[in-house]
Design an enzyme around this catalytic site. Sequence first.
Site, PDB file in Angstrom:
ATOM      1  N   MET A  30       0.837  -1.199   0.000  1.00  0.00           N
ATOM      2  CA  MET A  30       0.000   0.000   0.000  1.00  0.00           C
ATOM      3  C   MET A  30       0.874   1.253   0.000  1.00  0.00           C
ATOM      4  SD  MET A  30      -3.413  -0.951   2.111  1.00  0.00           S
ATOM      5  CE  MET A  30      -2.770  -0.661   3.741  1.00  0.00           C
ATOM      6  N   LEU A  33       6.669   3.293   1.592  1.00  0.00           N
ATOM      7  CA  LEU A  33       7.555   2.136   1.747  1.00  0.00           C
ATOM      8  C   LEU A  33       8.609   2.337   2.830  1.00  0.00           C
ATOM      9  CD1 LEU A  33       8.055   1.387  -2.047  1.00  0.00           C
ATOM     10  CD2 LEU A  33       6.354   0.411  -0.479  1.00  0.00           C
ATOM     11  N   HIS A  34       8.935   1.224   3.473  1.00  0.00           N
ATOM     12  CA  HIS A  34      10.001   1.205   4.478  1.00  0.00           C
ATOM     13  C   HIS A  34      10.846  -0.050   4.264  1.00  0.00           C
ATOM     14  CE1 HIS A  34       7.420  -1.748   6.371  1.00  0.00           C
ATOM     15  NE2 HIS A  34       6.447  -0.864   6.530  1.00  0.00           N
ATOM     16  N   HIS A  37       9.095  -3.432   3.514  1.00  0.00           N
ATOM     17  CA  HIS A  37       8.723  -3.625   2.105  1.00  0.00           C
ATOM     18  C   HIS A  37       9.956  -3.947   1.264  1.00  0.00           C
ATOM     19  CE1 HIS A  37       5.503  -0.593   3.397  1.00  0.00           C
ATOM     20  NE2 HIS A  37       4.779  -1.632   3.011  1.00  0.00           N
ATOM     21  N   GLN A  61     -10.641  -2.716   1.981  1.00  0.00           N
ATOM     22  CA  GLN A  61     -10.159  -3.406   3.183  1.00  0.00           C
ATOM     23  C   GLN A  61     -10.165  -2.499   4.411  1.00  0.00           C
ATOM     24  OE1 GLN A  61      -6.168  -4.266   1.453  1.00  0.00           O
ATOM     25  NE2 GLN A  61      -5.359  -3.681   3.445  1.00  0.00           N
ATOM     26  N   GLY A 147       5.019 -10.169   4.121  1.00  0.00           N
ATOM     27  CA  GLY A 147       5.736 -10.054   5.392  1.00  0.00           C
ATOM     28  C   GLY A 147       4.987 -10.796   6.488  1.00  0.00           C
TER      29      GLY A 147
HETATM   30  P1  AMP Z   1       1.421  -2.907   3.482  1.00  0.00           P
HETATM   31  O1  AMP Z   1       1.989  -1.866   2.584  1.00  0.00           O
HETATM   32  O2  AMP Z   1       1.365  -2.531   4.916  1.00  0.00           O
HETATM   33  O3  AMP Z   1       0.139  -3.491   2.956  1.00  0.00           O
HETATM   34  O4  AMP Z   1       2.451  -4.118   3.453  1.00  0.00           O
HETATM   35  C1  AMP Z   1       2.845  -4.706   2.239  1.00  0.00           C
HETATM   36  C2  AMP Z   1       3.641  -5.948   2.547  1.00  0.00           C
HETATM   37  O5  AMP Z   1       4.773  -5.615   3.329  1.00  0.00           O
HETATM   38  C3  AMP Z   1       2.846  -6.982   3.347  1.00  0.00           C
HETATM   39  O6  AMP Z   1       3.153  -8.281   2.882  1.00  0.00           O
HETATM   40  C4  AMP Z   1       3.357  -6.765   4.738  1.00  0.00           C
HETATM   41  O7  AMP Z   1       3.257  -7.923   5.552  1.00  0.00           O
HETATM   42  C5  AMP Z   1       4.800  -6.424   4.482  1.00  0.00           C
HETATM   43  N1  AMP Z   1       5.376  -5.712   5.626  1.00  0.00           N
HETATM   44  C6  AMP Z   1       4.878  -4.612   6.245  1.00  0.00           C
HETATM   45  N2  AMP Z   1       5.633  -4.298   7.318  1.00  0.00           N
HETATM   46  C7  AMP Z   1       6.625  -5.215   7.375  1.00  0.00           C
HETATM   47  C8  AMP Z   1       7.725  -5.441   8.264  1.00  0.00           C
HETATM   48  N3  AMP Z   1       7.969  -4.648   9.297  1.00  0.00           N
HETATM   49  N4  AMP Z   1       8.526  -6.496   8.014  1.00  0.00           N
HETATM   50  C9  AMP Z   1       8.287  -7.322   6.965  1.00  0.00           C
HETATM   51  N5  AMP Z   1       7.273  -7.163   6.092  1.00  0.00           N
HETATM   52  C10 AMP Z   1       6.459  -6.133   6.305  1.00  0.00           C
END
Ligand code: AMP
Length: 281
Positions: A30, A33-34, A37, A61, A147
């Site tokens: 989404m 990014l960090h 990601h 969602q 993740g």
């Molecule tokens: P999001 O942008 O929050 O929907 O996350 C996208 C993907 O990045 C998902 O598969 C998350 O589980 C993964 N993700 C988010 N935060 C972390 C983290 N701290 N460590 C590993 N994967 C992550």
Amino acid sequence: MEIISEIRRMKAVSRELKRENKTIGFVPTMGYLHEGHLSLVREAKRQAEVVVVSIFVNPIQFGPQEDFNRYPRDFKRDQSLLEEERVDYLFYPDVNEMYPRGYKTYVEVRDLQDRLCGKSRPGHFRGVSTVVLKLFNIIQPDVVFFGWKDAQQFLILKKMVDDLNLDTSIVALPIVRDDDGLALSSRNSYLNAEERKAALVLNSSLKEAVKMVESGERRADVIISRVKAMIENEPLARIDYVEIVELENLLSVKRIKGKALIALAVFVGKARLIDNIIVEV
Ligand code: AMP
């Protein structure tokens, strides 16, 4: 890196890559990014010939009282981070492209979607499963990276892939944390300095739970009480849930044997944060 915002173009690219027998690795996000990601992106680069990342803040969602509108967004920054990682395609559709007027179809992974986070976020995982299946159909990935921070999400999507016989393998990678233990999350940007400190209680209480298991405690209720007490001791934190569940079905266990997932969700300021850890005895 080509930025693609039309489904038609993304499908044409995937079709061409398939024709060339290239393996497609995919990382759905989404945005905002960090390093969490980026750890997924780097693994995708290692495992696949072509890497597609999507950025899409998926409205279906989010609940009506949730943070869809204020979810953090910074496309330019995300774009340059992904360029640095040498990502091949960035799929960046808008809401109308994904859900045109009259959109009607949803995917449900029964039972699993109603547990843990599903209890306080009704409809959340239905939105996640639906968008992920759409993305899989558009991108046709061979391997997709998620993740473990969102453990329930991963287990639900794995079930969807199995149940619907999708030709995609999905991989979960470890939680990436800041040096002080806080799991990285785009939502951490909601926290002020004080709240950021308070949020450390998610990880520190999980660590305490692990210590209890290591010193022989097996009773889930005893461990949960201790974790809850630690969180309640933090004035800026408010518990959503703390549970110890079986990995297969996300149902609560009474005593820990084999593998169990200790999962929690805690409100800190405006952020609802999650964290988890697997214990094995
Ligand atoms: P999001 O942008 O929050 O929907 O996350 C996208 C993907 O990045 C998902 O598969 C998350 O589980 C993964 N993700 C988010 N935060 C972390 C983290 N701290 N460590 C590993 N994967 C992550």
